[in-house]
Scaffold this motif. Structure first.
Motif, PDB file in Angstrom:
ATOM      1  N   GLY A  24       3.574 -16.109  -2.993  1.00 35.22           N
ATOM      2  CA  GLY A  24       3.930 -17.200  -3.875  1.00 35.22           C
ATOM      3  C   GLY A  24       5.238 -16.947  -4.594  1.00 35.22           C
ATOM      4  N   PRO A  25       5.679 -17.906  -5.417  1.00 34.32           N
ATOM      5  CA  PRO A  25       6.928 -17.738  -6.175  1.00 34.32           C
ATOM      6  C   PRO A  25       6.873 -16.506  -7.068  1.00 34.32           C
ATOM      7  N   GLY A  26       7.915 -15.679  -7.001  1.00 37.75           N
ATOM      8  CA  GLY A  26       7.983 -14.487  -7.823  1.00 37.75           C
ATOM      9  C   GLY A  26       7.138 -13.334  -7.329  1.00 37.75           C
ATOM     10  N   GLU A  27       6.435 -13.517  -6.223  1.00 39.59           N
ATOM     11  CA  GLU A  27       5.602 -12.446  -5.664  1.00 39.59           C
ATOM     12  C   GLU A  27       6.328 -11.753  -4.511  1.00 39.59           C
ATOM     13  N   MET A  28       5.853 -10.592  -4.132  1.00 40.03           N
ATOM     14  CA  MET A  28       6.496  -9.822  -3.059  1.00 40.03           C
ATOM     15  C   MET A  28       5.510  -9.609  -1.926  1.00 40.03           C
ATOM     16  N   GLY A  29       5.956  -9.923  -0.719  1.00 38.02           N
ATOM     17  CA  GLY A  29       5.095  -9.820   0.455  1.00 38.02           C
ATOM     18  C   GLY A  29       5.058  -8.422   1.040  1.00 38.02           C
ATOM     19  N   PRO A  30       4.330  -8.268   2.141  1.00 36.65           N
ATOM     20  CA  PRO A  30       4.222  -6.957   2.785  1.00 36.65           C
ATOM     21  C   PRO A  30       5.471  -6.621   3.588  1.00 36.65           C
ATOM     22  N   VAL A  31       5.585  -5.365   4.002  1.00 26.97           N
ATOM     23  CA  VAL A  31       6.658  -4.983   4.920  1.00 26.97           C
ATOM     24  C   VAL A  31       6.260  -5.421   6.321  1.00 26.97           C
ATOM     25  N   ILE A  32       7.186  -5.365   7.261  1.00 28.65           N
ATOM     26  CA  ILE A  32       7.026  -6.083   8.519  1.00 28.65           C
ATOM     27  C   ILE A  32       5.924  -5.538   9.418  1.00 28.65           C
ATOM     28  N   ASP A  33       5.746  -4.203   9.462  1.00 25.37           N
ATOM     29  CA  ASP A  33       4.712  -3.646  10.340  1.00 25.37           C
ATOM     30  C   ASP A  33       4.323  -2.243   9.886  1.00 25.37           C
ATOM     31  N   GLN A  34       3.393  -1.636  10.606  1.00 25.66           N
ATOM     32  CA  GLN A  34       2.879  -0.319  10.244  1.00 25.66           C
ATOM     33  C   GLN A  34       3.954   0.757  10.371  1.00 25.66           C
ATOM     34  N   ALA A  35       4.818   0.616  11.364  1.00 26.12           N
ATOM     35  CA  ALA A  35       5.881   1.601  11.540  1.00 26.12           C
ATOM     36  C   ALA A  35       6.819   1.613  10.344  1.00 26.12           C
ATOM     37  N   SER A  36       7.171   0.428   9.858  1.00 25.59           N
ATOM     38  CA  SER A  36       8.028   0.341   8.669  1.00 25.59           C
ATOM     39  C   SER A  36       7.315   0.901   7.450  1.00 25.59           C
ATOM     40  N   TYR A  37       6.047   0.576   7.321  1.00 23.20           N
ATOM     41  CA  TYR A  37       5.248   1.079   6.202  1.00 23.20           C
ATOM     42  C   TYR A  37       5.211   2.613   6.201  1.00 23.20           C
ATOM     43  N   ASN A  38       4.956   3.184   7.354  1.00 26.20           N
ATOM     44  CA  ASN A  38       4.889   4.647   7.459  1.00 26.20           C
ATOM     45  C   ASN A  38       6.235   5.296   7.151  1.00 26.20           C
ATOM     46  N   LYS A  39       7.310   4.649   7.575  1.00 29.27           N
ATOM     47  CA  LYS A  39       8.647   5.194   7.317  1.00 29.27           C
ATOM     48  C   LYS A  39       8.950   5.199   5.824  1.00 29.27           C
ATOM     49  N   ILE A  40       8.630   4.103   5.152  1.00 28.74           N
ATOM     50  CA  ILE A  40       8.874   4.024   3.704  1.00 28.74           C
ATOM     51  C   ILE A  40       8.056   5.080   2.975  1.00 28.74           C
ATOM     52  N   LEU A  41       6.794   5.229   3.356  1.00 36.91           N
ATOM     53  CA  LEU A  41       5.950   6.253   2.739  1.00 36.91           C
ATOM     54  C   LEU A  41       6.524   7.647   2.938  1.00 36.91           C
ATOM     55  N   SER A  42       7.094   7.892   4.116  1.00 39.98           N
ATOM     56  CA  SER A  42       7.640   9.224   4.395  1.00 39.98           C
ATOM     57  C   SER A  42       8.822   9.549   3.483  1.00 39.98           C
ATOM     58  N   TYR A  43       9.633   8.543   3.159  1.00 41.45           N
ATOM     59  CA  TYR A  43      10.748   8.768   2.235  1.00 41.45           C
ATOM     60  C   TYR A  43      10.242   9.100   0.838  1.00 41.45           C
ATOM     61  N   ILE A  44       9.249   8.354   0.383  1.00 38.93           N
ATOM     62  CA  ILE A  44       8.703   8.608  -0.952  1.00 38.93           C
ATOM     63  C   ILE A  44       8.091  10.005  -1.026  1.00 38.93           C
ATOM     64  N   GLN A  45       7.307  10.370  -0.023  1.00 35.01           N
ATOM     65  CA  GLN A  45       6.670  11.685  -0.005  1.00 35.01           C
ATOM     66  C   GLN A  45       7.697  12.802   0.090  1.00 35.01           C
ATOM     67  N   HIS A  46       8.746  12.578   0.868  1.00 35.10           N
ATOM     68  CA  HIS A  46       9.797  13.579   0.997  1.00 35.10           C
ATOM     69  C   HIS A  46      10.474  13.832  -0.348  1.00 35.10           C
ATOM     70  N   GLU A  48       9.311  13.241  -3.293  1.00 27.09           N
ATOM     71  CA  GLU A  48       8.338  13.861  -4.188  1.00 27.09           C
ATOM     72  C   GLU A  48       8.268  15.361  -3.944  1.00 27.09           C
ATOM     73  N   GLN A  49       8.312  15.751  -2.695  1.00 25.72           N
ATOM     74  CA  GLN A  49       8.289  17.181  -2.353  1.00 25.72           C
ATOM     75  C   GLN A  49       9.566  17.888  -2.780  1.00 25.72           C
ATOM     76  N   GLN A  50      10.671  17.133  -2.862  1.00 25.24           N
ATOM     77  CA  GLN A  50      11.944  17.714  -3.283  1.00 25.24           C
ATOM     78  C   GLN A  50      12.090  17.750  -4.809  1.00 25.24           C
ATOM     79  N   GLY A  51      11.081  17.309  -5.521  1.00 27.63           N
ATOM     80  CA  GLY A  51      11.104  17.385  -6.978  1.00 27.63           C
ATOM     81  C   GLY A  51      11.333  16.083  -7.703  1.00 27.63           C
ATOM     82  N   ALA A  52      11.413  14.972  -6.962  1.00 27.02           N
ATOM     83  CA  ALA A  52      11.606  13.684  -7.617  1.00 27.02           C
ATOM     84  C   ALA A  52      10.344  13.284  -8.378  1.00 27.02           C
ATOM     85  N   LYS A  53      10.552  12.608  -9.502  1.00 22.42           N
ATOM     86  CA  LYS A  53       9.446  12.124 -10.324  1.00 22.42           C
ATOM     87  C   LYS A  53       9.182  10.668  -9.986  1.00 22.42           C
ATOM     88  N   ILE A  54       7.916  10.329  -9.758  1.00 18.89           N
ATOM     89  CA  ILE A  54       7.553   8.955  -9.434  1.00 18.89           C
ATOM     90  C   ILE A  54       7.363   8.177 -10.739  1.00 18.89           C
TER      91      ILE A  54
END
Length: 222
Positions: A24-46, A48-54
């Motif tokens: 809906g207006p002002g809302e955010m939809g999902p990413v395009i597929d599972q591969a994209s989802y997994n890639k984004i998660l890998s960046y966040i986890q990486h 975090e492992q390097q010392g970034a604060k979430i």
């Protein structure tokens, strides 16, 4: 100062945390597929492992249908060995890296192998000019997050960076050059001695083209 920087980050977190999942207006939809989802998660986890604060964790978004990940804000502790700061994530992830001076910020931007776009947020024109005259990118923004120019200017990166390949851009005059042919006509007309003569009841000169359109009263001459 540090207080101003923290206030800015807090405001960004506050606004981002209010974004809801949906279509809906002002809302955010999902990413395009599972591969994209997994890639984004890998960046966040990486990171975090390097010392970034979430500061804001979009991995908490869970829905049955689709690959959902919410706005995520990372506060990085170092520039080294953190690929999230040097590669494009293609997801709702914002990286924050604090610096101690304008020169340090410019050095980080200039040292990037890419040169597509760069932006500065400020209420002072002099500050904007300082940064835009030193950025090493092709599309620059002042208080604009995605500084894609309007026509006839092209979307594209800067020569000498990994954001520019070949001699053309994908939009604007570069696209016109790539997808079309230039046809040139060179002509020379002889001088014709004018002679009066009759044409459809109208007196004209040789060398003049006179066109009558019937039955309307439209006529054209050249």
């Amino acid at each position: 100062g540090e207080t101003i920087r923290q206030d800015l980050v807090n405001k960004i977190i506050s606004k981002a945390s209010k974004i809801k999942a949906g279509s809906g207006p002002g809302e955010m939809g999902p990413v395009i597929d599972q591969a994209s989802y997994n890639k984004i998660l890998s960046y966040i986890q990486h990171s975090e492992q390097q010392g970034a604060k979430i500061l804001l964790d979009g991995r908490k978004w869970k829905r049955e249908n689709g690959c959902w990940i919410g706005p995520t804000i990372l506060l990085h502790s170092t520039l080294e060995n953190d690929k999230t700061l040097s590669e494009e994530v293609f997801g709702p992830v914002l990286s924050v890296l604090r610096v101690n001076s304008w020169e340090e910020a410019i050095n980080i931007e200039n040292s990037s192998p890419f040169g597509n776009a760069a932006s500065v947020y400020t209420t002072h024109g002099g500050n904007a000019e300082w940064f835009t005259s030193r950025f090493r990118a092709s599309m620059l923004g002042v208080n604009i997050g995605v500084p894609v120019p309007r026509e006839p200017f092209s979307f594209g990166g800067l020569y000498g960076t990994r954001s520019k390949y070949g001699d053309m851009d994908i939009t604007g005059d570069g696209a016109m050059e790539f997808f079309s042919n230039r046809i040139k006509i060179t002509s020379k007309w002889p001088i014709v001695r004018a002679q009066k003569r009759k044409m459809n009841g109208t007196t004209t000169n040789d060398g003049t083209c006179l066109i009558h359109t019937f039955p309307s009263n439209v006529n054209a001459s050249a």
